[in-house]
Motif scaffolding. Structure first.
Motif, PDB file in Angstrom:
ATOM      1  N   VAL A 231       0.843  -1.199   0.000  1.00 45.93           N
ATOM      2  CA  VAL A 231       0.000   0.000   0.000  1.00 45.93           C
ATOM      3  C   VAL A 231       0.880   1.251   0.000  1.00 45.93           C
ATOM      4  O   VAL A 231       2.039   1.203   0.390  1.00 45.93           O
ATOM      5  CB  VAL A 231      -0.957   0.026   1.220  1.00 45.93           C
ATOM      6  CG1 VAL A 231      -1.886  -1.187   1.211  1.00 45.93           C
ATOM      7  CG2 VAL A 231      -0.189   0.088   2.536  1.00 45.93           C
ATOM      8  N   ASP A 232       0.295   2.361  -0.442  1.00 43.86           N
ATOM      9  CA  ASP A 232       1.015   3.636  -0.446  1.00 43.86           C
ATOM     10  C   ASP A 232       1.063   4.260   0.943  1.00 43.86           C
ATOM     11  O   ASP A 232       2.045   4.888   1.309  1.00 43.86           O
ATOM     12  CB  ASP A 232       0.357   4.624  -1.412  1.00 43.86           C
ATOM     13  CG  ASP A 232       0.499   4.187  -2.852  1.00 43.86           C
ATOM     14  OD1 ASP A 232       1.513   3.551  -3.201  1.00 43.86           O
ATOM     15  OD2 ASP A 232      -0.427   4.472  -3.645  1.00 43.86           O
ATOM     16  N   ASP A 233      -0.022   4.123   1.714  1.00 44.67           N
ATOM     17  CA  ASP A 233      -0.132   4.789   3.009  1.00 44.67           C
ATOM     18  C   ASP A 233      -0.712   3.815   4.030  1.00 44.67           C
ATOM     19  O   ASP A 233      -1.926   3.596   4.072  1.00 44.67           O
ATOM     20  CB  ASP A 233      -1.016   6.020   2.862  1.00 44.67           C
ATOM     21  CG  ASP A 233      -1.045   6.897   4.092  1.00 44.67           C
ATOM     22  OD1 ASP A 233      -0.868   6.382   5.217  1.00 44.67           O
ATOM     23  OD2 ASP A 233      -1.269   8.112   3.934  1.00 44.67           O
ATOM     24  N   VAL A 234       0.143   3.229   4.839  1.00 43.19           N
ATOM     25  CA  VAL A 234      -0.271   2.204   5.813  1.00 43.19           C
ATOM     26  C   VAL A 234      -1.300   2.763   6.790  1.00 43.19           C
ATOM     27  O   VAL A 234      -2.333   2.132   7.049  1.00 43.19           O
ATOM     28  CB  VAL A 234       0.956   1.636   6.571  1.00 43.19           C
ATOM     29  CG1 VAL A 234       0.537   0.734   7.716  1.00 43.19           C
ATOM     30  CG2 VAL A 234       1.874   0.878   5.608  1.00 43.19           C
ATOM     31  N   GLU A 235      -1.030   3.944   7.356  1.00 37.65           N
ATOM     32  CA  GLU A 235      -1.934   4.518   8.346  1.00 37.65           C
ATOM     33  C   GLU A 235      -3.318   4.789   7.766  1.00 37.65           C
ATOM     34  O   GLU A 235      -4.333   4.495   8.392  1.00 37.65           O
ATOM     35  CB  GLU A 235      -1.366   5.818   8.946  1.00 37.65           C
ATOM     36  CG  GLU A 235      -0.260   5.631   9.946  1.00 37.65           C
ATOM     37  CD  GLU A 235       1.112   5.434   9.313  1.00 37.65           C
ATOM     38  OE1 GLU A 235       1.235   5.514   8.059  1.00 37.65           O
ATOM     39  OE2 GLU A 235       2.073   5.188  10.068  1.00 37.65           O
ATOM     40  N   LYS A 236      -3.343   5.344   6.571  1.00 36.07           N
ATOM     41  CA  LYS A 236      -4.616   5.709   5.954  1.00 36.07           C
ATOM     42  C   LYS A 236      -5.483   4.474   5.705  1.00 36.07           C
ATOM     43  O   LYS A 236      -6.661   4.453   6.059  1.00 36.07           O
ATOM     44  CB  LYS A 236      -4.362   6.459   4.639  1.00 36.07           C
ATOM     45  CG  LYS A 236      -5.628   6.888   3.928  1.00 36.07           C
ATOM     46  CD  LYS A 236      -5.298   7.651   2.647  1.00 36.07           C
ATOM     47  CE  LYS A 236      -6.564   8.041   1.912  1.00 36.07           C
ATOM     48  NZ  LYS A 236      -6.247   8.726   0.650  1.00 36.07           N
ATOM     49  N   ILE A 237      -4.932   3.442   5.113  1.00 32.94           N
ATOM     50  CA  ILE A 237      -5.740   2.262   4.803  1.00 32.94           C
ATOM     51  C   ILE A 237      -6.111   1.506   6.074  1.00 32.94           C
ATOM     52  O   ILE A 237      -7.182   0.914   6.173  1.00 32.94           O
ATOM     53  CB  ILE A 237      -5.064   1.352   3.753  1.00 32.94           C
ATOM     54  CG1 ILE A 237      -6.102   0.429   3.133  1.00 32.94           C
ATOM     55  CG2 ILE A 237      -3.937   0.559   4.330  1.00 32.94           C
ATOM     56  CD1 ILE A 237      -5.964   0.240   1.672  1.00 32.94           C
ATOM     57  N   TYR A 238      -5.247   1.551   7.075  1.00 34.88           N
ATOM     58  CA  TYR A 238      -5.554   0.949   8.370  1.00 34.88           C
ATOM     59  C   TYR A 238      -6.776   1.642   8.982  1.00 34.88           C
ATOM     60  O   TYR A 238      -7.724   0.975   9.411  1.00 34.88           O
ATOM     61  CB  TYR A 238      -4.332   1.077   9.283  1.00 34.88           C
ATOM     62  CG  TYR A 238      -4.526   0.559  10.692  1.00 34.88           C
ATOM     63  CD1 TYR A 238      -4.431  -0.804  10.962  1.00 34.88           C
ATOM     64  CD2 TYR A 238      -4.759   1.428  11.748  1.00 34.88           C
ATOM     65  CE1 TYR A 238      -4.585  -1.280  12.249  1.00 34.88           C
ATOM     66  CE2 TYR A 238      -4.911   0.957  13.036  1.00 34.88           C
ATOM     67  CZ  TYR A 238      -4.825  -0.397  13.286  1.00 34.88           C
ATOM     68  OH  TYR A 238      -4.978  -0.871  14.568  1.00 34.88           O
ATOM     69  N   GLN A 239      -6.782   2.967   8.995  1.00 33.01           N
ATOM     70  CA  GLN A 239      -7.906   3.717   9.557  1.00 33.01           C
ATOM     71  C   GLN A 239      -9.186   3.521   8.739  1.00 33.01           C
ATOM     72  O   GLN A 239     -10.275   3.384   9.298  1.00 33.01           O
ATOM     73  CB  GLN A 239      -7.561   5.209   9.662  1.00 33.01           C
ATOM     74  CG  GLN A 239      -6.491   5.515  10.700  1.00 33.01           C
ATOM     75  CD  GLN A 239      -6.860   5.049  12.103  1.00 33.01           C
ATOM     76  OE1 GLN A 239      -8.020   5.087  12.519  1.00 33.01           O
ATOM     77  NE2 GLN A 239      -5.857   4.570  12.839  1.00 33.01           N
ATOM     78  N   GLN A 240      -9.063   3.503   7.412  1.00 32.52           N
ATOM     79  CA  GLN A 240     -10.231   3.255   6.563  1.00 32.52           C
ATOM     80  C   GLN A 240     -10.821   1.878   6.846  1.00 32.52           C
ATOM     81  O   GLN A 240     -12.037   1.713   6.890  1.00 32.52           O
ATOM     82  CB  GLN A 240      -9.853   3.337   5.078  1.00 32.52           C
ATOM     83  CG  GLN A 240      -9.630   4.737   4.580  1.00 32.52           C
ATOM     84  CD  GLN A 240      -9.165   4.744   3.133  1.00 32.52           C
ATOM     85  OE1 GLN A 240      -8.351   3.926   2.722  1.00 32.52           O
ATOM     86  NE2 GLN A 240      -9.677   5.686   2.373  1.00 32.52           N
ATOM     87  N   SER A 241      -9.957   0.894   7.038  1.00 32.90           N
ATOM     88  CA  SER A 241     -10.416  -0.461   7.332  1.00 32.90           C
ATOM     89  C   SER A 241     -11.181  -0.509   8.645  1.00 32.90           C
ATOM     90  O   SER A 241     -12.245  -1.129   8.741  1.00 32.90           O
ATOM     91  CB  SER A 241      -9.229  -1.427   7.396  1.00 32.90           C
ATOM     92  OG  SER A 241      -8.599  -1.513   6.154  1.00 32.90           O
ATOM     93  N   LEU A 242     -10.656   0.161   9.652  1.00 30.76           N
ATOM     94  CA  LEU A 242     -11.330   0.193  10.959  1.00 30.76           C
ATOM     95  C   LEU A 242     -12.692   0.882  10.837  1.00 30.76           C
ATOM     96  O   LEU A 242     -13.675   0.443  11.448  1.00 30.76           O
ATOM     97  CB  LEU A 242     -10.464   0.895  12.000  1.00 30.76           C
ATOM     98  CG  LEU A 242      -9.106   0.248  12.320  1.00 30.76           C
ATOM     99  CD1 LEU A 242      -8.401   1.036  13.423  1.00 30.76           C
ATOM    100  CD2 LEU A 242      -9.230  -1.215  12.676  1.00 30.76           C
ATOM    101  N   ALA A 243     -12.760   1.927  10.026  1.00 30.69           N
ATOM    102  CA  ALA A 243     -14.024   2.646   9.830  1.00 30.69           C
ATOM    103  C   ALA A 243     -15.078   1.758   9.167  1.00 30.69           C
ATOM    104  O   ALA A 243     -16.273   1.978   9.348  1.00 30.69           O
ATOM    105  CB  ALA A 243     -13.783   3.907   8.995  1.00 30.69           C
ATOM    106  N   TYR A 244     -14.644   0.749   8.415  1.00 31.06           N
ATOM    107  CA  TYR A 244     -15.562  -0.175   7.760  1.00 31.06           C
ATOM    108  C   TYR A 244     -15.759  -1.468   8.552  1.00 31.06           C
ATOM    109  O   TYR A 244     -16.254  -2.447   8.021  1.00 31.06           O
ATOM    110  CB  TYR A 244     -15.077  -0.496   6.343  1.00 31.06           C
ATOM    111  CG  TYR A 244     -15.540   0.498   5.314  1.00 31.06           C
ATOM    112  CD1 TYR A 244     -16.577   0.203   4.441  1.00 31.06           C
ATOM    113  CD2 TYR A 244     -14.950   1.756   5.220  1.00 31.06           C
ATOM    114  CE1 TYR A 244     -17.009   1.107   3.496  1.00 31.06           C
ATOM    115  CE2 TYR A 244     -15.370   2.678   4.281  1.00 31.06           C
ATOM    116  CZ  TYR A 244     -16.404   2.348   3.427  1.00 31.06           C
ATOM    117  OH  TYR A 244     -16.823   3.246   2.489  1.00 31.06           O
ATOM    118  N   GLY A 245     -15.369  -1.466   9.806  1.00 30.14           N
ATOM    119  CA  GLY A 245     -15.655  -2.601  10.677  1.00 30.14           C
ATOM    120  C   GLY A 245     -14.548  -3.607  10.869  1.00 30.14           C
ATOM    121  O   GLY A 245     -14.750  -4.657  11.492  1.00 30.14           O
ATOM    122  N   ALA A 246     -13.351  -3.339  10.363  1.00 29.89           N
ATOM    123  CA  ALA A 246     -12.229  -4.246  10.587  1.00 29.89           C
ATOM    124  C   ALA A 246     -11.817  -4.206  12.061  1.00 29.89           C
ATOM    125  O   ALA A 246     -12.036  -3.206  12.755  1.00 29.89           O
ATOM    126  CB  ALA A 246     -11.048  -3.863   9.708  1.00 29.89           C
TER     127      ALA A 246
END
Length: 177
Positions: free
Chosen positions: A117-132
């Protein structure tokens, strides 16, 4: 990062990036085609892969002879990495016995899969926002000798698979340009 993931990344780098010189063995593998997952909730899982991870549907099908009502091949933004997604009732080749609940899940040889991924923090936070569910928060890790720094995070998707997000890195530390 686990040994298995590091090994797979090194193998991938060897297979994809190595130029075959005369006299070397060409094993004929061009890369990992896809990882197949079975969705507890097909639509919710599809939304996660599309809206959070940026995959698109490349092809959809059903196969009544395998009890497959809904299946698709999801293609990542790099146009090479794919996820094959099956509905909950599909009868497909799989390792181990089917779990009847998340509490019943056991693991076999496949521990997790990772995406560059380009941005680990961003995709991590997006994933959590979608229920991960968070497993390992974004961090920089030093691996081995010679030292190799990786930046990664690990989540459990809303469907249950364990996914590592990894900033682009070459695991082929002995390769000369």
């Amino acid at each position: 990062m686990c040994f298995f993931c590091s090994y797979i990344a090194r193998l991938h780098s060897f297979i994809i990036n190595r130029s075959y010189h005369e006299g070397e063995i060409n094993i004929g593998i061009n890369g990992l085609a896809h990882v197949a997952i079975q969705a507890e909730d097909y639509e919710k899982t599809l939304i996660f892969y599309q809206e959070v991870l940026g995959f698109r549907i490349g092809h959809q099908w059903s196969l009544p002879e395998f009890n497959i009502e809904h299946a698709c091949m999801l293609i990542s933004p790099d146009q090479r990495t794919c996820i094959e997604l099956f509905d909950a009732g599909a009868v497909i080749a799989a390792q181990g016995k089917r779990a009847h609940s998340r509490d019943d899940v056991r693991y076999g040889a496949l521990l997790h899969f990772a995406f560059y991924v380009d941005d680990v923090e961003k995709i991590y936070q997006q994933s959590l926002a979608y229920g991960a569910i968070p497993y390992i928060q974004p961090a920089h890790l030093s691996l081995g000798d010679p030292q190799l720094w990786v930046h990664n995070a690990v989540i459990q998707s809303p469907n249950g698979e364990v996914i590592e997000f990894l900033q682009e890195v070459s695991f082929d530390v002995h390769r000369t340009p």
